[in-house]
Structures are given as structure tokens and as C-alpha cells.
Design an enzyme around this catalytic site. Structure first.
Site, PDB file in Angstrom:
ATOM      1  CD  GLU A   1      -8.646 -32.355   5.599  1.00 39.10           C
ATOM      2  OE1 GLU A   1      -8.636 -33.390   4.914  1.00 39.10           O
ATOM      3  OE2 GLU A   1      -9.642 -31.612   5.718  1.00 39.10           O
ATOM      4  CG  ASP A   2      -4.936 -28.963   7.507  1.00 43.28           C
ATOM      5  OD1 ASP A   2      -6.060 -29.051   6.987  1.00 43.28           O
ATOM      6  OD2 ASP A   2      -4.732 -29.103   8.722  1.00 43.28           O
TER       7      ASP A   2
END
Ligand code: MN
Length: 757
Positions: free
Chosen positions: A91-92
Site C-alpha cells: 500500500e505505502d
């Protein structure tokens, strides 16, 4: 998140946190896959390196904390710990699921992928988005339950650190937690996580009330704990004497659960007596079963304190759907106050804290025959069925998440668990969708109940079905479970589509019969839409298919008088293409041969000429009925039942076009008729009815709906009969049946005279 190098003390803090994670892992019974966890940590550390959370601490502290919750509060193993450490990487950061798969294998990659997919949370801008997100969450959960367990751990840590977030984000996350994650944690048996989530959500959603209560609890807790010690002392003594290895603890309930109590019971703080949650957790000996020992402890306690007879909860004989087992007893303390004590073995305690999911057999992916397994199967089923109405889906699931449960017994003695408020219909659908679709009611504790009967704990239920029964719209009003609602919605959508198709075919046939060229069909449909004030074609088709719009008036709408049709048929003679026909002649179009013939017109209907007349569907006349005829401009004869309101109207306006009609038919063909039968609800009545109708009279049964309500049996029957005589014989026989109160012939539409009375 801001980026910068970490200080020496921060690096030390991170390493220390990781060491404490490994330490927690070492204290579990899991096989020790330390290298894999170490590898996952190093990878995540590097991936998030330099990144900080809003609070300022290094980002990696968050995955570390989530992994720690996963191992020490949920009891999961190395696959889950590694996935938790990696849960925000895709996600990051720039790493992909493929990278994770190459390094850590397919299983961890799949879990991380699931976590990434649901990382957006559930609440969206729009309700539909929200439902879709929730659907996604359940979907990943049914793939691998660990996804949602790690998600709950992630959410728990975010809630614990929510103070660093801006206010609006606090509200959103707290709301979502209350709405979805706390109930999910409850459903999965994560008792203490559920309480903590609820309490934290309460704290951020109602900060003032939370602070006020926390203050009161603090002021009060000393005296409460003091009186608890006095209460507990004799119990301790006795259990020690009996040789038990146990912990007797009391904990002050959370501000949230006290707040709920104050609000549901409408009492002030001072009157909430069970502020303490008292619990005995013991190690059972080998001599007796766990259950026996719980009852022995119960017996020891009630020798000291008087039990409340109505408040014994045996969750050992019948565990809750989320796996919870314990024996709850409420006793009266020395000061006259009620105190609830939960009695559990260590195993039961672990189950209550960490949930069934911790005992999931991940290797085989199944946990056969547990309630959790059944629940997940249900979810899979609902997700697999086509469900455009995502919002309704969300509602039904939310309902089930919060619902308390009731247990009922099937005739074979099986226990079925249903949410509180569930009806016979829900049980039928839970057992099998076939049972649901044909459900006419049930024998509950040996008496007959309708399908909307709300089940009570301990009911013995035998679902009754009839092959002719089919789902009805009103069932949606009392179906409670997602499974039943979903099945009904799917069924109705299918029926709608069938009606649509039927209506479209009927309309096309009718336009063909009117010789409308195919390229004008669209224009004709437009005209009909305007006429009936409809916007969608599907709606028009559906209404035609459902007989709500009759095609008899089609010509009038599409071809007003003096149009093309009148011109090709100037003499009003019946023509082969002259179906569908006009219902009522227009006043100025009555061209009966009144001048030539002063005699009343009369017609004898025979088997031969019967096909040339129209037996009007508004009153459904059959041979033998007292009828009347109206000849329209096209020479077509319309036959109405004598007392039909439509006939009354036609009589007063078009006296001269009336024909008297008599019958001379010989049972060559059958006609559809409808009967309504009312009686006392009795098992066997339906069977008897069917026997009389089909065996005795050899009558062809077309349709049957049965409802029972408050002991009243109500059947609606469509059948084919030759004539009035046969129908009357049937009605007379039916009326003689034991428990039958009335039998009425139903005239369609508004004509409801009962000539059989
Ligand atoms: Mn996270």
C-alpha cells in the site's frame, strides 16, 4: 508522514520492539519459524525506512505493534505475524505483491494482497461505495480468515493511537470501528478486542461523556474493589479447600459498557450495580469433564450466595455461535446486590479472549462443523449470488453482526443457531433454500405456526412445505437473516425478468396481430409509455407480463378510430387479425342492427361458436353462469357475468347492443377459475384439500397459495373446470370438509360478488 533518517535512540527502540515481538512469539505453542519473521521484519523495516507516522514515531513501529497484537492477543502464528509486518508495504511503498510472493511465498503474498485491497477502510463517500468496500472485506475474509484477523489487529492499533489524527479522521475511523470492526471482532469470538474497540470508539465519538464516566468510575472503583474483596473471600477459601487451581478476578467494566447499560436500562450511573465483571478461570483436573467441574464450582458458590434462578447461562452445553463457552451465574451479595460470575476453564478462557479463529486449521483451510465455519460458508454463498442491491446486503449483514442468538431444535434433535427475531421462514432457508421457497409454516412445539412466527430459544421446529408454495413479496417483511433475504431477492428478480420477457413477447405478438410494421415497433412502444405514464420499456413489459396492463385496449391507443384499422375493416366484420379486441364499444361506434330488428338479440353459446366470443377476464364467466353479451362495432361478442360491474356499466350506456346469452355446451374445454378457501389452520387440511380437488374431481390444479395466520388457514386456488355445475359441486364438497369455514369463487378485478353463497 514525513521522511528523515532515524536517530540512534529510535533505531534502538525499533530493535527492542522487534525483540519483544520475538519474545511474545517464543511464549506460544507455535512451531518456531523465527527466520521467516526476522526476514519479514527486515524487509518491512527497509521498505518503510525514514518514514514517520503522524505522531512522529518511525512508521515501522505500527506494523510491529500489529504483529504483536496478532501473536499475543489473537494467538496466530508465523504466517500471520509475517503478513502483519508486511501489511502496509504494498500500500505505502513501491514494492508489489509479486515482490512479496517472490520473497515470502504465495500464502503471505495472498494475505498481504487481501489486506491491501481493503486498506481503504469501509466508509466511503457514498453508501454504495461503503457497501462495496464491505463486500470486499467479507470476500477476502472468506478466502482466508487471517486477512480479517490481521485487519482487526491493524484497526486496534490505529484506534489505540487515534489521538494523533485530525478530528474529522477520528470520527470517521471511530464510526467505522463501531459499525463494522467491533461487531466483526465479536462474531469472530475476539471478546476483549471487541470490548476495547467499542470503548475506544466511544471515547473518540463522545469525548465528553467518556471523560465524565471515566472520572466517576475512578472515584467509585476503590469502594467497589473493596466490597469485591469482601465478597470474594469466602469463595476463594472454599475453592482452595476443594483443591482447585484457579484465578478469581474482578475488573471494572469499561465506560462504554456502563454507558450502554445506563442507556438501555435508563438508570443513572449510581444504579448500575454490576460495574464489576467477576470471573473464575480454573485448570480442570483429569478426573471429571470440564462441564462437570464448572457445575461443581457453581454448586460451591451457591452454597455461599443465593443464585438468581432466572439468570443462569449455560454456554457450555450450547456454545455461542462465535464459539464462546462459559457458565454464567448471578448471585446475591451480602448487601443485597446482584453479582454476575463467569466460570470458565483455561481453555474456554483462551477461546473467549482469542476466538475460534485462533484454532482454525490453516493447513487444511477448514474448520469443519463449527458455527464459524458455517457462518463463513453462508457469507460465501451470499457473495456468490448476484446482488446488485449492495446496500441491502450491507444492512442484512450488519443486522446479523449485532444480533443476539436463539437456539432451536430440528425434529432430529439438531441444534440450529439463528439471530434473535428470526422467523420460521429464516430457519427454513437456513436448512435448505428448497425448504425456504416452499415453506408454508411449521410445527413449533407441536402446534402449527405460520412462517412469520418468531422463534424462541429452545423451540422444537419442524418446517412444513407445500410443493405449490412459492416465495411471496411480503416474506421480505419478516425474513431476518441475510441468507433468507438474499434468496428472496434473487428469486423475485428472476420472476421480474420472466415477467418482462413474457410481456415483451405478448406485446410483440399483439403488434404483429395489428399488422404494425416491425420498424414502427419502437414508435408504438413510445406511444404506450406515454399513455401509461411510464419511462422505462422494461417497466411496460413487466406490467404487461404481470397482467397489470391488458393488451385488449392496445388498438385504441395505437390506432385511434378512423385510422388505418377502421379503414381496412369498414363493415365491422370480424377479421382474422381482429385480436386483441376492444373492451367496450365507444358510444358513437355502436352500429348494431337495431333498425332492422326490434327483437331482443339472443345467442346460444355452443362448443362450436364459443371460440368466436370473448369470455371477459374481468369476471371470468364459465359455461352455466348467468351471462350477458355485448356486440362491438367489429361484430365481436363480449361475454360478461351478469352482475359484473363492467356489464352494469355497459348495460346502462349501450342498451341496444346487448344480447341475451344462454349456454348449450358439453364439457369440451376447461376454464380457469379462482377459489378462496378459509379454514382453521390444521395440519393435514392442505393435504385433504388437494386430495378432494385433484383426486375426487379430477380437476386440473393450476396454482395454489397458502397462508396461515393466527390459526387461520387461507388458500388461494386456481383451477380448471368445465362449467358452473362442476365448480358448484366442488365448492359444496369443500364446504362440507371439517375445519373449512368458507369457500368463495373469486372474480378477477373489482368484481367480487359471491354467487355461490
Ligand atoms: Mn496499517
Amino acid at each position: 508522514m514525513t521522511s528523515s533518517e532515524f536517530t540512534e535512540s529510535e533505531v534502538a527502540m525499533i530493535e527492542q520492539e522487534f525483540a519483544s515481538l520475538l519474545d511474545a512469539y517464543a511464549h506460544t505453542s507455535h512451531r518456531q519459524h523465527v527466520e521467516r519473521i526476522e526476514q519479514a521484519f527486515r524487509f518491512a523495516y527497509k521498505a518503510h525506512y525514514g518514514v514517520r507516522r503522524l505522531s512522529g514515531e518511525p512508521y515501522i513501529m505500527h506494523p510491529l505493534a500489529v504483529a504483536k497484537i496478532v501473536v499475543s492477543e489473537i494467538g496466530l502464528g508465523s504466517t500471520s505475524i509475517s503478513s502483519a509486518l508486511l501489511h502496509d508495504v504494498v500500500e505505502d511503498t513501491d514494492y508489489t505483491v509479486e515482490d512479496i510472493e517472490n520473497l515470502f511465498g504465495a500464502k503471505i503474498a495472498q494475505i498481504v494482497d487481501g489486506l491491501t485491497k481493503i486498506s481503504g477502510g469501509v466508509f466511503g463517500e457514498k453508501a454504495s461505495e461503503q457497501a462495496e468496500n464491505f463486500r470486499k472485506l467479507l470476500l477476502t475474509m472468506s478466502d482466508d480468515i487471517r486477512v480479517v484477523l490481521i485487519k482487526i489487529a491493524d484497526r486496534l492499533h490505529n484506534m489505540r493511537t487515534l489521538g494523533a489524527q485530525p478530528k474529522e479522521k477520528q470520527y470517521k475511523i471511530a464510526g467505522e470501528t463501531q459499525y463494522i470492526y467491533a461487531p466483526l471482532a465479536h462474531r469472530l469470538g475476539l471478546g476483549s478486542i471487541k470490548s476495547e474497540l467499542e470503548n475506544l470508539a466511544f471515547k473518540f465519538e463522545r469525548p465528553n461523556e467518556y471523560a465524565e464516566l471515566a472520572e466517576k468510575i475512578k472515584a467509585d472503583s476503590m469502594t467497589r474493589m473493596d466490597s469485591f474483596e469482601k465478597f470474594a473471600a469466602p469463595i476463594r477459601e472454599k475453592l482452595q479447600m476443594l483443591g482447585y487451581d484457579f484465578d478469581l478476578t474482578a475488573r471494572i467494566k469499561s465506560p462504554y459498557s456502563i454507558w450502554v447499560k445506563m442507556n438501555t436500562k435508563h438508570v443513572p450511573f449510581e444504579e448500575v450495580y454490576d460495574l464489576l465483571a467477576v470471573r473464575i478461570v480454573f485448570t480442570p483436573n483429569q478426573q471429571f469433564s470440564e462441564k462437570d467441574q464448572c457445575w461443581m464450582i457453581y454448586s460451591a458458590i451457591t452454597e455461599i450466595y443465593r443464585p438468581h434462578p432466572g439468570r443462569i447461562r449455560d454456554w457450555i452445553s450450547t456454545p455461542k455461535a462465535n464459539g464462546y463457552e462459559a457458565l454464567h451465574v448471578t448471585v446475591m451479595g451480602k448487601g443485597g446486590e446482584w453479582v454476575e460470575i463467569q466460570i470458565r476453564t483455561r481453555r474456554m478462557h483462551e477461546l473467549a479472549e482469542q476466538g475460534l479463529a485462533a484454532h482454525w486449521k490453516y493447513k487444511t483451510g477448514v474448520m469443519e462443523d463449527t458455527e464459524l465455519d458455517k457462518w463463513i460458508k453462508d457469507i460465501k454463498e451470499v457473495l456468490a449470488s448476484d446482488s446488485p442491491d449492495a446496500m441491502a446486503f450491507l444492512d442484512t449483514f450488519k443486522l446479523n453482526l449485532f444480533a443476539k442468538e436463539v437456539f432451536v431444535f430440528t425434529p432430529s434433535g439438531d441444534i440450529q443457531t439463528l439471530p434473535q427475531g428470526a422467523t420460521v421462514l429464516d430457519l427454513a432457508y437456513q436448512l435448505h433454500s428448497e425448504l425456504g421457497e416452499h415453506c408454508i409454516g411449521a410445527k413449533v412445539n407441536h402446534s402449527l405456526q405460520s412462517s412469520d412466527y418468531v422463534l424462541h430459544a429452545g423451540d422444537q421446529v419442524e418446517v412444513l412445505t407445500a410443493q405449490q408454495q412459492e416465495p411471496r413479496q411480503e416474506w421480505l417483511e419478516y425474513a431476518v437473516t441475510a441468507k433468507a433475504k438474499q434468496a428472496l431477492n434473487t428469486y423475485f428478480r428472476k420472476q421480474e425478468r420472466l415477467k418482462e420477457m413474457l410481456g415483451e413477447r405478448r406485446l410483440t405478438d399483439a403488434m404483429e396481430a395489428l399488422l404494425i410494421p416491425e420498424k414502427q415497433y419502437d414508435a408504438a412502444i413510445e406511444k404506450l409509455l406515454q399513455h401509461y405514464h411510464l419511462t422505462k420499456r422494461q417497466e411496460l413489459f413487466r406490467q404487461i407480463g404481470a397482467d397489470a396492463i391488458k393488451l385488449e385496449g392496445l388498438k385504441d391507443i395505437l390506432m385511434p378510430k378512423s385510422s388505418f384499422f377502421a379503414r381496412i375493416n369498414p363493415f365491422g366484420r370480424p377479421s382474422k387479425t381482429d385480436t386483441p379486441t376492444v373492451v367496450a364499444p365507444e358510444k358513437d361506434e355502436v352500429v348494431m342492427d337495431t333498425k332492422k330488428d326490434k327483437q331482443p338479440h339472443s345467442l346460444v353459446l355452443t362448443d362450436e361458436n364459443l371460440k368466436d366470443v370473448i369470455l371477459e377476464p374481468c369476471c371470468n364467466p364459465i359455461p352455466g353462469d348467468d351471462v350477458i353479451g355485448f356486440k362491438d362495432t367489429n361484430g365481436k361478442m363480449h361475454i360478461h357475468y351478469l352482475n359484473c360491474p363492467n356489464a352494469e356499466r355497459l348495460k346502462s350506456s349501450y342498451g341496444k347492443a346487448i344480447w341475451s346469452v344462454t349456454w348449450d355446451t358439453h364439457r369440451m374445454s376447461q376454464y380457469k377459475e379462482k377459489l378462496q378457501i378459509e379454514g382453521i389452520d390444521q395440519l393435514g387440511l392442505l393435504v385433504e384439500l388437494l386430495r378432494v380437488i385433484s383426486d375426487h374431481f379430477h380437476i386440473n390444479l393450476h396454482d395454489l397459495h397458502v397462508t396461515t395466520n393466527n390459526g387461520i388457514f387461507n388458500a388461494y386456488v386456481e383451477l380448471y373446470v368445465y362449467d358452473k355445475q362442476e365448480l358448484e359441486e366442488l365448492i359444496t364438497t369443500l364446504k362440507k370438509m371439517h375445519n373449512v369455514q368458507s369457500v368463495k369463487r373469486i372474480f378477477t378485478e373489482k368484481t367480487t360478488q359471491d354467487k355461490t353463497k
